[in-house]
Design a protein around this motif. Structure first.
Motif, mmCIF file in Angstrom:
data_model
loop_
_atom_site.group_PDB
_atom_site.id
_atom_site.type_symbol
_atom_site.label_atom_id
_atom_site.label_comp_id
_atom_site.label_asym_id
_atom_site.label_seq_id
_atom_site.Cartn_x
_atom_site.Cartn_y
_atom_site.Cartn_z
ATOM 1 N N GLY A 251 0.817 -1.201 0.000
ATOM 2 C CA GLY A 251 0.000 0.000 0.000
ATOM 3 C C GLY A 251 0.846 1.244 0.000
ATOM 4 N N GLN A 252 0.277 2.325 -0.479
ATOM 5 C CA GLN A 252 1.009 3.579 -0.591
ATOM 6 C C GLN A 252 1.456 4.113 0.762
ATOM 7 N N SER A 253 0.729 3.803 1.820
ATOM 8 C CA SER A 253 1.113 4.318 3.134
ATOM 9 C C SER A 253 1.916 3.315 3.951
ATOM 10 N N ILE A 254 2.075 2.067 3.466
ATOM 11 C CA ILE A 254 2.768 1.055 4.265
ATOM 12 C C ILE A 254 3.986 0.439 3.584
ATOM 13 N N THR A 255 4.160 0.681 2.299
ATOM 14 C CA THR A 255 5.237 0.047 1.542
ATOM 15 C C THR A 255 6.167 1.122 0.999
ATOM 16 N N PRO A 256 7.485 0.939 1.147
ATOM 17 C CA PRO A 256 8.411 1.939 0.610
ATOM 18 C C PRO A 256 8.206 2.177 -0.886
ATOM 19 N N VAL A 257 8.386 3.412 -1.309
ATOM 20 C CA VAL A 257 8.172 3.804 -2.704
ATOM 21 C C VAL A 257 9.034 2.979 -3.649
ATOM 22 N N GLU A 258 10.278 2.713 -3.269
ATOM 23 C CA GLU A 258 11.158 1.939 -4.147
ATOM 24 C C GLU A 258 10.666 0.496 -4.319
ATOM 25 N N THR A 259 9.945 -0.025 -3.343
ATOM 26 C CA THR A 259 9.347 -1.356 -3.477
ATOM 27 C C THR A 259 8.112 -1.292 -4.361
ATOM 28 N N LEU A 260 7.260 -0.278 -4.156
ATOM 29 C CA LEU A 260 6.051 -0.128 -4.978
ATOM 30 C C LEU A 260 6.401 0.011 -6.454
ATOM 31 N N ALA A 261 7.526 0.628 -6.735
ATOM 32 C CA ALA A 261 7.945 0.824 -8.128
ATOM 33 C C ALA A 261 8.211 -0.504 -8.829
ATOM 34 N N ARG A 262 8.369 -1.591 -8.063
ATOM 35 C CA ARG A 262 8.684 -2.897 -8.645
ATOM 36 C C ARG A 262 7.565 -3.911 -8.432
ATOM 37 N N ILE A 263 6.375 -3.424 -8.067
ATOM 38 C CA ILE A 263 5.245 -4.309 -7.750
ATOM 39 C C ILE A 263 4.144 -4.175 -8.804
ATOM 40 N N ALA A 264 3.624 -5.306 -9.231
ATOM 41 C CA ALA A 264 2.425 -5.337 -10.070
ATOM 42 C C ALA A 264 1.357 -6.116 -9.312
ATOM 43 N N VAL A 265 0.175 -5.541 -9.215
ATOM 44 C CA VAL A 265 -0.982 -6.239 -8.664
ATOM 45 C C VAL A 265 -1.766 -6.743 -9.861
ATOM 46 N N VAL A 266 -2.010 -8.055 -9.889
ATOM 47 C CA VAL A 266 -2.549 -8.708 -11.071
ATOM 48 C C VAL A 266 -3.833 -9.452 -10.727
ATOM 49 N N ASP A 267 -4.846 -9.341 -11.598
ATOM 50 C CA ASP A 267 -6.064 -10.127 -11.447
ATOM 51 C C ASP A 267 -5.685 -11.591 -11.655
ATOM 52 N N ALA A 268 -5.953 -12.433 -10.665
ATOM 53 C CA ALA A 268 -5.528 -13.833 -10.708
ATOM 54 C C ALA A 268 -6.230 -14.626 -11.803
ATOM 55 N N GLU A 269 -7.418 -14.221 -12.176
ATOM 56 C CA GLU A 269 -8.173 -14.974 -13.188
ATOM 57 C C GLU A 269 -7.806 -14.578 -14.616
ATOM 58 N N THR A 270 -7.588 -13.292 -14.858
ATOM 59 C CA THR A 270 -7.315 -12.831 -16.225
ATOM 60 C C THR A 270 -5.837 -12.594 -16.500
ATOM 61 N N GLY A 271 -5.059 -12.363 -15.446
ATOM 62 C CA GLY A 271 -3.648 -12.030 -15.623
ATOM 63 C C GLY A 271 -3.414 -10.573 -15.942
ATOM 64 N N ASP A 272 -4.492 -9.764 -15.982
ATOM 65 C CA ASP A 272 -4.363 -8.340 -16.287
ATOM 66 C C ASP A 272 -3.829 -7.570 -15.081
ATOM 67 N N ARG A 273 -2.941 -6.613 -15.359
ATOM 68 C CA ARG A 273 -2.414 -5.748 -14.301
ATOM 69 C C ARG A 273 -3.506 -4.786 -13.860
ATOM 70 N N ILE A 274 -3.641 -4.596 -12.555
ATOM 71 C CA ILE A 274 -4.608 -3.649 -11.998
ATOM 72 C C ILE A 274 -3.876 -2.335 -11.789
ATOM 73 N N ILE B 138 -4.135 1.705 -4.599
ATOM 74 C CA ILE B 138 -3.795 2.421 -3.368
ATOM 75 C C ILE B 138 -3.259 1.416 -2.358
ATOM 76 N N GLN B 139 -3.963 0.301 -2.207
ATOM 77 C CA GLN B 139 -3.465 -0.793 -1.390
ATOM 78 C C GLN B 139 -4.086 -2.097 -1.849
ATOM 79 N N ALA B 140 -3.386 -3.195 -1.550
ATOM 80 C CA ALA B 140 -3.854 -4.512 -1.969
ATOM 81 C C ALA B 140 -3.428 -5.553 -0.941
ATOM 82 N N ASP B 141 -4.296 -6.523 -0.745
ATOM 83 C CA ASP B 141 -4.029 -7.634 0.170
ATOM 84 C C ASP B 141 -4.359 -8.928 -0.568
ATOM 85 N N ALA B 142 -3.327 -9.649 -0.987
ATOM 86 C CA ALA B 142 -3.538 -10.881 -1.759
ATOM 87 C C ALA B 142 -4.172 -11.970 -0.906
ATOM 88 N N ASP B 143 -3.829 -12.023 0.382
ATOM 89 C CA ASP B 143 -4.394 -13.052 1.259
ATOM 90 C C ASP B 143 -5.897 -12.859 1.448
#
Length: 98
Positions: free
Chosen positions: A25-48, A52-57
């Motif tokens: 998330g933007q308030s919990i994860t360092p910017v340099e880490t966010l720059a290397r993260i893709a959040v992806v729809d598990a069913e389609t494979g499309d990047r979201i 602002i924040q995401a919880d895969a679990d």
């Protein structure tokens, strides 16, 4: 790719790639880490995009609403949407989700 530092919980092998975090998330994860993260729809494979924040679990994503490539305003604030969907959080060397 992000590599685990020697002696970390991820691995004692300095060449092992550490798994991406399960929550970001933007308030919990360092910017340099966010720059290397893709959040992806598990069913389609499309990047979201515009996450602002995401919880895969938990399968939850909060993101900005985008129409025609632009953020949507609601008065003096940008509109957001909270979704429950199956997602994956992945390392990327390309476009990130933030």
């Amino acid at each position: 790719m992000v590599k685990a530092k020697q002696g970390t919980a991820a691995s004692d092998d300095a060449d092992t790639i550490a798994p991406p975090p399960a929550q970001v998330g933007q308030s919990i994860t360092p910017v340099e880490t966010l720059a290397r993260i893709a959040v992806v729809d598990a069913e389609t494979g499309d990047r979201i995009e515009k996450v602002i924040q995401a919880d895969a679990d938990a399968g939850k994503v909060t993101r900005f609403v985008v129409e025609d490539g632009a953020l949507v305003r609601d008065g003096n604030r940008y509109r957001t949407i909270e979704e429950e969907r199956k997602i994956r959080i992945e390392w990327t060397d390309g476009e990130n989700s933030f």
